[in-house]
Design a protein around this motif. Structure first.
Motif, PDB file in Angstrom:
ATOM      1  N   LEU A   1     -21.567  29.679  -9.732  1.00 54.09           N
ATOM      2  CA  LEU A   1     -21.177  30.540  -8.619  1.00 54.09           C
ATOM      3  C   LEU A   1     -20.771  29.660  -7.450  1.00 54.09           C
ATOM      4  O   LEU A   1     -21.542  28.821  -6.991  1.00 54.09           O
ATOM      5  N   THR A   2     -19.544  29.839  -6.966  1.00 56.24           N
ATOM      6  CA  THR A   2     -19.019  29.063  -5.837  1.00 56.24           C
ATOM      7  C   THR A   2     -18.789  29.995  -4.656  1.00 56.24           C
ATOM      8  O   THR A   2     -18.094  31.006  -4.785  1.00 56.24           O
ATOM      9  N   VAL A   3     -19.378  29.655  -3.505  1.00 56.02           N
ATOM     10  CA  VAL A   3     -19.193  30.428  -2.277  1.00 56.02           C
ATOM     11  C   VAL A   3     -18.608  29.494  -1.221  1.00 56.02           C
ATOM     12  O   VAL A   3     -19.193  28.456  -0.910  1.00 56.02           O
ATOM     13  N   THR A   4     -17.452  29.878  -0.683  1.00 53.89           N
ATOM     14  CA  THR A   4     -16.774  29.068   0.331  1.00 53.89           C
ATOM     15  C   THR A   4     -16.903  29.741   1.691  1.00 53.89           C
ATOM     16  O   THR A   4     -16.576  30.918   1.850  1.00 53.89           O
ATOM     17  N   THR A   5     -17.424  28.977   2.671  1.00 57.77           N
ATOM     18  CA  THR A   5     -17.582  29.497   4.027  1.00 57.77           C
ATOM     19  C   THR A   5     -16.710  28.676   4.980  1.00 57.77           C
ATOM     20  O   THR A   5     -15.995  27.762   4.563  1.00 57.77           O
ATOM     21  N   VAL A   6     -16.787  28.980   6.268  1.00 53.98           N
ATOM     22  CA  VAL A   6     -16.013  28.241   7.265  1.00 53.98           C
ATOM     23  C   VAL A   6     -16.400  26.773   7.276  1.00 53.98           C
ATOM     24  O   VAL A   6     -15.553  25.890   7.433  1.00 53.98           O
TER      25      VAL A   6
ATOM     26  N   LYS B   1     -20.332  20.820  -0.206  1.00 49.03           N
ATOM     27  CA  LYS B   1     -19.240  20.075   0.434  1.00 49.03           C
ATOM     28  C   LYS B   1     -19.141  20.475   1.896  1.00 49.03           C
ATOM     29  O   LYS B   1     -19.107  21.661   2.227  1.00 49.03           O
ATOM     30  N   LEU B   2     -19.107  19.467   2.772  1.00 46.23           N
ATOM     31  CA  LEU B   2     -18.905  19.689   4.195  1.00 46.23           C
ATOM     32  C   LEU B   2     -17.584  19.059   4.592  1.00 46.23           C
ATOM     33  O   LEU B   2     -17.371  17.859   4.385  1.00 46.23           O
ATOM     34  N   ASN B   3     -16.671  19.862   5.130  1.00 45.81           N
ATOM     35  CA  ASN B   3     -15.328  19.374   5.488  1.00 45.81           C
ATOM     36  C   ASN B   3     -14.656  18.686   4.303  1.00 45.81           C
ATOM     37  O   ASN B   3     -14.073  17.601   4.424  1.00 45.81           O
ATOM     38  N   ASN B   4     -14.783  19.337   3.123  1.00 44.60           N
ATOM     39  CA  ASN B   4     -14.179  18.856   1.873  1.00 44.60           C
ATOM     40  C   ASN B   4     -14.768  17.538   1.378  1.00 44.60           C
ATOM     41  O   ASN B   4     -14.195  16.882   0.510  1.00 44.60           O
ATOM     42  N   LYS B   5     -15.893  17.131   1.929  1.00 48.93           N
ATOM     43  CA  LYS B   5     -16.576  15.920   1.473  1.00 48.93           C
ATOM     44  C   LYS B   5     -17.934  16.290   0.900  1.00 48.93           C
ATOM     45  O   LYS B   5     -18.653  17.115   1.476  1.00 48.93           O
ATOM     46  N   LYS B   6     -18.278  15.671  -0.220  1.00 47.80           N
ATOM     47  CA  LYS B   6     -19.549  15.972  -0.872  1.00 47.80           C
ATOM     48  C   LYS B   6     -20.709  15.549   0.014  1.00 47.80           C
ATOM     49  O   LYS B   6     -20.721  14.451   0.562  1.00 47.80           O
ATOM     50  N   HIS B   7     -21.682  16.444   0.165  1.00 56.32           N
ATOM     51  CA  HIS B   7     -22.868  16.174   0.967  1.00 56.32           C
ATOM     52  C   HIS B   7     -24.082  16.099   0.051  1.00 56.32           C
ATOM     53  O   HIS B   7     -24.276  16.954  -0.812  1.00 56.32           O
ATOM     54  N   SER B   8     -24.908  15.075   0.250  1.00 54.04           N
ATOM     55  CA  SER B   8     -26.103  14.910  -0.573  1.00 54.04           C
ATOM     56  C   SER B   8     -27.220  15.786  -0.021  1.00 54.04           C
ATOM     57  O   SER B   8     -27.528  15.752   1.173  1.00 54.04           O
ATOM     58  N   SER B   9     -27.823  16.593  -0.905  1.00 55.75           N
ATOM     59  CA  SER B   9     -28.917  17.478  -0.504  1.00 55.75           C
ATOM     60  C   SER B   9     -30.149  17.184  -1.350  1.00 55.75           C
ATOM     61  O   SER B   9     -30.047  16.851  -2.532  1.00 55.75           O
TER      62      SER B   9
ATOM     63  N   LEU C   1     -32.939  27.209  -0.101  1.00 56.53           N
ATOM     64  CA  LEU C   1     -31.603  27.119   0.489  1.00 56.53           C
ATOM     65  C   LEU C   1     -31.626  27.539   1.955  1.00 56.53           C
ATOM     66  O   LEU C   1     -30.998  26.899   2.808  1.00 56.53           O
ATOM     67  N   LYS C   2     -32.352  28.606   2.256  1.00 58.25           N
ATOM     68  CA  LYS C   2     -32.468  29.055   3.643  1.00 58.25           C
ATOM     69  C   LYS C   2     -33.103  27.977   4.515  1.00 58.25           C
ATOM     70  O   LYS C   2     -32.670  27.747   5.648  1.00 58.25           O
ATOM     71  N   GLU C   3     -34.125  27.314   3.992  1.00 58.26           N
ATOM     72  CA  GLU C   3     -34.866  26.320   4.776  1.00 58.26           C
ATOM     73  C   GLU C   3     -34.046  25.075   5.079  1.00 58.26           C
ATOM     74  O   GLU C   3     -34.371  24.337   6.004  1.00 58.26           O
ATOM     75  N   THR C   4     -32.994  24.822   4.306  1.00 58.78           N
ATOM     76  CA  THR C   4     -32.139  23.661   4.577  1.00 58.78           C
ATOM     77  C   THR C   4     -30.934  24.011   5.445  1.00 58.78           C
ATOM     78  O   THR C   4     -30.117  23.146   5.746  1.00 58.78           O
ATOM     79  N   GLY C   5     -30.813  25.282   5.837  1.00 58.94           N
ATOM     80  CA  GLY C   5     -29.687  25.685   6.680  1.00 58.94           C
ATOM     81  C   GLY C   5     -28.508  26.244   5.912  1.00 58.94           C
ATOM     82  O   GLY C   5     -27.486  26.581   6.511  1.00 58.94           O
ATOM     83  N   LEU C   6     -28.634  26.350   4.578  1.00 59.19           N
ATOM     84  CA  LEU C   6     -27.554  26.892   3.750  1.00 59.19           C
ATOM     85  C   LEU C   6     -27.844  28.367   3.461  1.00 59.19           C
ATOM     86  O   LEU C   6     -28.094  28.767   2.330  1.00 59.19           O
ATOM     87  N   ASN C   7     -27.819  29.160   4.516  1.00 59.00           N
ATOM     88  CA  ASN C   7     -28.201  30.569   4.389  1.00 59.00           C
ATOM     89  C   ASN C   7     -26.967  31.428   4.092  1.00 59.00           C
ATOM     90  O   ASN C   7     -26.152  31.698   4.968  1.00 59.00           O
TER      91      ASN C   7
ATOM     92  N   THR D   1     -18.586  25.107   4.790  1.00 61.26           N
ATOM     93  CA  THR D   1     -19.018  24.430   3.566  1.00 61.26           C
ATOM     94  C   THR D   1     -18.595  25.169   2.309  1.00 61.26           C
ATOM     95  O   THR D   1     -18.214  26.352   2.363  1.00 61.26           O
ATOM     96  N   GLU D   2     -18.663  24.460   1.185  1.00 62.46           N
ATOM     97  CA  GLU D   2     -18.506  25.063  -0.142  1.00 62.46           C
ATOM     98  C   GLU D   2     -19.784  24.798  -0.909  1.00 62.46           C
ATOM     99  O   GLU D   2     -20.200  23.651  -1.083  1.00 62.46           O
ATOM    100  N   ILE D   3     -20.431  25.869  -1.356  1.00 64.52           N
ATOM    101  CA  ILE D   3     -21.710  25.773  -2.050  1.00 64.52           C
ATOM    102  C   ILE D   3     -21.521  26.191  -3.495  1.00 64.52           C
ATOM    103  O   ILE D   3     -20.991  27.271  -3.766  1.00 64.52           O
ATOM    104  N   GLN D   4     -21.965  25.348  -4.427  1.00 69.96           N
ATOM    105  CA  GLN D   4     -21.880  25.667  -5.847  1.00 69.96           C
ATOM    106  C   GLN D   4     -23.293  25.790  -6.420  1.00 69.96           C
ATOM    107  O   GLN D   4     -24.120  24.897  -6.261  1.00 69.96           O
ATOM    108  N   ILE D   5     -23.530  26.914  -7.084  1.00 67.69           N
ATOM    109  CA  ILE D   5     -24.839  27.226  -7.644  1.00 67.69           C
ATOM    110  C   ILE D   5     -24.711  27.456  -9.141  1.00 67.69           C
ATOM    111  O   ILE D   5     -23.890  28.267  -9.571  1.00 67.69           O
ATOM    112  N   GLN D   6     -25.506  26.739  -9.920  1.00 68.95           N
ATOM    113  CA  GLN D   6     -25.563  26.992 -11.362  1.00 68.95           C
ATOM    114  C   GLN D   6     -26.726  27.934 -11.656  1.00 68.95           C
ATOM    115  O   GLN D   6     -27.817  27.792 -11.093  1.00 68.95           O
ATOM    116  N   ILE D   7     -26.482  28.883 -12.546  1.00 72.45           N
ATOM    117  CA  ILE D   7     -27.523  29.805 -12.992  1.00 72.45           C
ATOM    118  C   ILE D   7     -27.607  29.697 -14.507  1.00 72.45           C
ATOM    119  O   ILE D   7     -26.610  29.898 -15.202  1.00 72.45           O
TER     120      ILE D   7
END
Length: 658
Positions: A457-462, A481-489, A505-511, A464-470
């Protein structure tokens, strides 16, 4: 004919879903109860062992009075783990399986454990400050101590020399610390910054009771319906076996009694069999309707905001506290231990560790109010939290039991160093807050199969781009991805259950998880909850073989319909296919159709695509153009996978918040 086909399609879908996710929900509940038999009870009555064990543990630990801070931190890990498990029980077990007294008991246990931790941290701080003179810095003459752990970071400074020129306090060659006024620099005080990476200050959210009431209402309806069926069947058979008037006059009294006995015995036996079958069917209906109600509860919008706010009070429906709580305290320096003839003499105050009141409650002895200027504070934001805008600083109002923003000034955030500085009139617990809905509405989304029982599941926001595997009943943060650059979490590579994953996810700011109040703060594309829920359930059902995507036309149709892209996807590559051939589907909850337009059409139209027809479900709609391999993958999907995908879609609400 159309009605018959619709009924057949709905029946086939119900059988294919295997009562999903009702049956699996029940199994999960049974497993959870078994796993946590010491912390939750099956019969709905409070288990005395829960409170007894916790109270015993609290009493025993309180008796240990000479523990160092390191020892307290080591033991606190067990307490924190228990608190998180109790919170998870309240979230994971459906509220219709917990009575109000159980919920109150678990909330009470959580609060007791939180208070115990705070008590132990204060005791350990007092012990540390009593020995401050023995571990003082040789250059400054003051004591400084930093203790770091994965859950807690402690900074303590003791003012032993009371040098009026020593007003800038920095810890261990960092920029974290305080700027104190002259009056504090010459006082017997200690400064403590206790950063708990968790939040035990914000009040716990109550578990919704709407579902419990709904379940109770359905249960009563089932019981009433069973009684009505039994009464109707009994009456029907009594009428059938009742003798005619002409016969009744010619029959002897004894024969009448025998006949009445037969009348009662034969129908009652049959009625019992019929009512048992009816009861079984109604109980299945109860389970299905109760879980459907739980799913609807995830996507229903509250009619109004929860309460009116005081001046400067933080609206916790609009903002989220991130990175834990910073407990800032000015403490009275306790009497120092003294060496006497090989012994260490220590005066222990009966009242224990005391806070130094600044500014004082009465200022009569001072001519100018400027004698008590604000205290400067420099903090470091938690490394695992992402702030997409400069965070706000909020202080805890102990009297009102809420966060407020008054009494704080000169806030400045340096994002590269994750440092935030500000001034406070008086110290106390503070936290950093961010807009809860900073990622909403979403710009686009896609749900793509990776294999049977596995999707991306890929969700694109203003921002970031968040990819979630289920995969089956687990979720994984695949990439950010932040500003099209991969971010380590810190969350990457960790498989978790859906609810634990959402919390993390909520606790890291990716709500990306709207609440029932989010529509007050975000411009949404409102869809009727029942339509939205049915769409997510069927998208989950088809998820092993079909990809779904955002469509710009979804905003053009009314609230009774949803529109999205769909295509068959059987490859296992994680990279998206270039120029995929999407079909455009419109769904109203009870009717699905393939649209004539595509994503690049100039104008919106609900016209049906040539050589296609209406269907009552998405499953039967895609059967018109699906391969046999795709349909086999769908039939191979298990209930855990369907439930996890459905829960994630319901929690993110792609169709309303894009």
């Amino acid at each position: 004919m159309a009605l018959e086909r619709r009924n057949e399609e709905l029946e086939e879908l119900y059988l294919l879903e295997g009562c999903f996710p009702e049956a699996e929900k029940l199994k999960q509940h049974i497993r959870l109860v078994s796993q946590w038999k010491h912390y939750i009870e099956c019969d709905g009555s409070p288990d005395p062992s829960v409170s007894q064990e916790i109270n015993t543990f609290i009493s025993l630990w309180k008796e240990e009075t000479n523990e160092t801070f390191e020892e307290v931190i080591a033991k606190s890990k067990l307490v924190l783990h228990l608190i998180e498990k109790l919170k998870l029980i309240l979230l994971e077990i459906p509220s219709y399986d917990l009575q109000d007294k159980n919920i109150i008991q678990y909330h009470g246990s959580i609060l007791e454990l939180q208070e115990l931790l705070h008590f132990k941290f204060n005791m350990a701080t007092e012990i540390l400050l009593r020995e401050a003179s023995t571990i003082a810095d040789l250059d400054s003459g003051n004591m400084e101590k930093v203790i770091q752990d994965e859950n807690v970071t402690l900074y303590v400074w003791a003012n032993l020399k009371k040098n009026p020129r020593y007003r800038s306090v920095r810890f261990s060659e960092t920029q974290i610390g305080f700027e104190i006024p002259r009056i504090l620099a010459t006082s017997d005080i200690a400064l403590r910054l206790l950063h708990t990476h968790y939040d035990h200050v914000t009040p716990l959210r109550t578990v919704p009771t709407l579902l419990q009431k709904h379940s109770s209402a359905i249960t009563h309806l089932v019981k009433d319906e069973v009684k009505n069926v039994e009464a109707a069947l009994s009456k029907e058979f009594q009428e059938e076996y009742k003798p005619g008037k002409s016969e009744s006059h010619s029959i002897h009294e004894e024969e009448i009694k025998d006949e009445e006995q037969v009348d009662i015995e034969v129908p009652t036996s049959f009625v019992q069999e019929e009512s048992e079958a009816t009861k079984y069917e109604l109980e299945k209906k109860l389970l299905s309707e109760t879980v459907s109600a739980a799913q609807l509860l995830l996507i229903e919008n509250a009619p109004e905001k929860p309460h009116l706010l005081e001046d400067s009070e933080v609206d916790m429906c609009q903002f989220t506290a991130l990175g834990g709580v910073y407990h800032l305290d000015i403490l009275e320096l306790p009497p120092q231990c003294k060496p006497v003839k090989g012994w260490m003499i220590m005066e222990i105050l009966k009242e224990g560790l005391q806070k130094y009141i600044y500014p004082p409650v009465t200022k009569e002895d001072f001519e100018k109010e400027s004698a008590f200027p604000p205290i400067g504070v420099m903090l470091e934001a938690h490394e695992n939290v992402i702030f997409f805008e400069d965070p706000m600083v909020a202080r805890w109002d102990a009297e009102g039991k809420h966060w407020k923003t008054d009494g704080i000034s000169n806030v400045f955030y340096r994002s590269e160093e994750r440092l935030i500085s500000f001034s406070m009139e008086s110290l106390g617990p503070v936290t950093l807050i961010q807009d809860t809905h900073i990622h909403m509405p979403y710009q686009s989304w896609e749900l793509r199969p990776l294999d049977v029982n596995k999707v991306l599941l890929t969700v694109t926001t203003v921002f970031t781009e968040i990819q979630i595997q289920i995969k089956e009943d687990l979720c994984l943060l695949a990439s950010v991805k932040l500003n099209n650059k991969k971010h380590s979490s810190i969350l990457e590579g960790k498989w978790m259950t859906p609810i634990s994953f959402i919390i993390a996810l909520k606790e890291t700011g990716l709500n990306i998880f709207p609440t029932e109040h989010s529509h007050f703060y975000v411009a949404i594309n409102y869809k009727i909850p029942l339509v939205e829920m049915k769409a997510y359930r069927q998208m989950a059902l088809l998820g092993s073989a079909f990809a779904f995507g955002w469509s710009k036309w979804n905003i053009e149709c009314d609230s009774k319909k949803v529109i999205f892209k769909v295509r068959e996807h059987l490859t296992k590559e994680e990279e998206p296919i270039q120029n995929p051939n999407w079909a455009l589907l419109m769904f109203s909850g009870d009717r699905a159709q393939r649209l004539k337009i595509d994503e690049y059409s100039e104008a919106f139209s609900e016209a049906l695509k040539e050589e296609t027809e209406f269907h009552s479900t998405l499953y039967h709609m895609v059967k018109d153009f699906a391969s046999e391999e795709a349909m086999e993958k769908i039939r191979s999907s298990n209930c855990q996978f369907l439930d996890s995908v459905c829960h994630m879609l319901l929690s993110i609400r792609l169709l309303s918040y894009s």
